[in-house]
Motif scaffolding. Sequence first.
Motif, PDB file in Angstrom:
ATOM      1  N   MET A 294      53.355  32.104  61.174  1.00 38.25           N
ATOM      2  CA  MET A 294      53.399  32.606  59.810  1.00 38.25           C
ATOM      3  C   MET A 294      53.672  34.111  59.862  1.00 38.25           C
ATOM      4  N   ASN A 295      54.633  34.546  59.058  1.00 43.07           N
ATOM      5  CA  ASN A 295      54.954  35.971  59.068  1.00 43.07           C
ATOM      6  C   ASN A 295      54.036  36.749  58.126  1.00 43.07           C
ATOM      7  N   ILE A 296      54.115  38.055  58.209  1.00 42.64           N
ATOM      8  CA  ILE A 296      53.195  38.922  57.468  1.00 42.64           C
ATOM      9  C   ILE A 296      53.372  38.785  55.959  1.00 42.64           C
ATOM     10  N   GLU A 297      54.617  38.567  55.495  1.00 39.97           N
ATOM     11  CA  GLU A 297      54.840  38.420  54.051  1.00 39.97           C
ATOM     12  C   GLU A 297      54.100  37.206  53.512  1.00 39.97           C
ATOM     13  N   ASN A 298      54.118  36.100  54.248  1.00 38.89           N
ATOM     14  CA  ASN A 298      53.397  34.899  53.824  1.00 38.89           C
ATOM     15  C   ASN A 298      51.893  35.136  53.822  1.00 38.89           C
ATOM     16  N   LYS A 299      51.405  35.862  54.818  1.00 39.19           N
ATOM     17  CA  LYS A 299      49.968  36.160  54.869  1.00 39.19           C
ATOM     18  C   LYS A 299      49.570  37.014  53.670  1.00 39.19           C
ATOM     19  N   ILE A 300      50.391  37.994  53.325  1.00 44.54           N
ATOM     20  CA  ILE A 300      50.086  38.845  52.178  1.00 44.54           C
ATOM     21  C   ILE A 300      50.083  38.020  50.899  1.00 44.54           C
ATOM     22  N   LEU A 301      51.065  37.142  50.733  1.00 42.71           N
ATOM     23  CA  LEU A 301      51.109  36.291  49.543  1.00 42.71           C
ATOM     24  C   LEU A 301      49.895  35.376  49.490  1.00 42.71           C
ATOM     25  N   GLU A 302      49.532  34.813  50.637  1.00 43.92           N
ATOM     26  CA  GLU A 302      48.365  33.933  50.685  1.00 43.92           C
ATOM     27  C   GLU A 302      47.109  34.702  50.290  1.00 43.92           C
ATOM     28  N   TYR A 303      46.968  35.916  50.803  1.00 43.56           N
ATOM     29  CA  TYR A 303      45.801  36.737  50.472  1.00 43.56           C
ATOM     30  C   TYR A 303      45.789  37.069  48.988  1.00 43.56           C
ATOM     31  N   ALA A 304      46.951  37.421  48.445  1.00 39.83           N
ATOM     32  CA  ALA A 304      47.022  37.788  47.031  1.00 39.83           C
ATOM     33  C   ALA A 304      46.622  36.617  46.136  1.00 39.83           C
TER      34      ALA A 304
END
Length: 97
Positions: free
Chosen positions: A1-11
């Motif tokens: 999982m890339n960082i953009e997906n992690k940020i979206l998941e966190y948001a």
Amino acid sequence: MNIENKILEYAINNHDYLLFLDEVEHAIAVENISSLKTHHISELVKLLMNHDDASENVRLLLESLNLKSLVPPDQKRLPKEPLLEPNLASPWCEGMK
């Protein structure tokens, strides 16, 4: 999982948690705690209980409002990270030997 997906998941998780807190704050403000006993809130609580970051806070808040019935039964969850070995610090800490 890339960082953009992690940020979206966190948001998304953050949004769900803030939505829950907003609903609780409104129920307290209008002095209608029982208004939290809805399917929507139950589903939101189930979602939040699956996230380590929010689960304990959600549980404690609901218990403090006498809404423990909204907390789903505990389920055994695997830790996200491997547990450390027992007595790992014993070479450095006299009390752990």
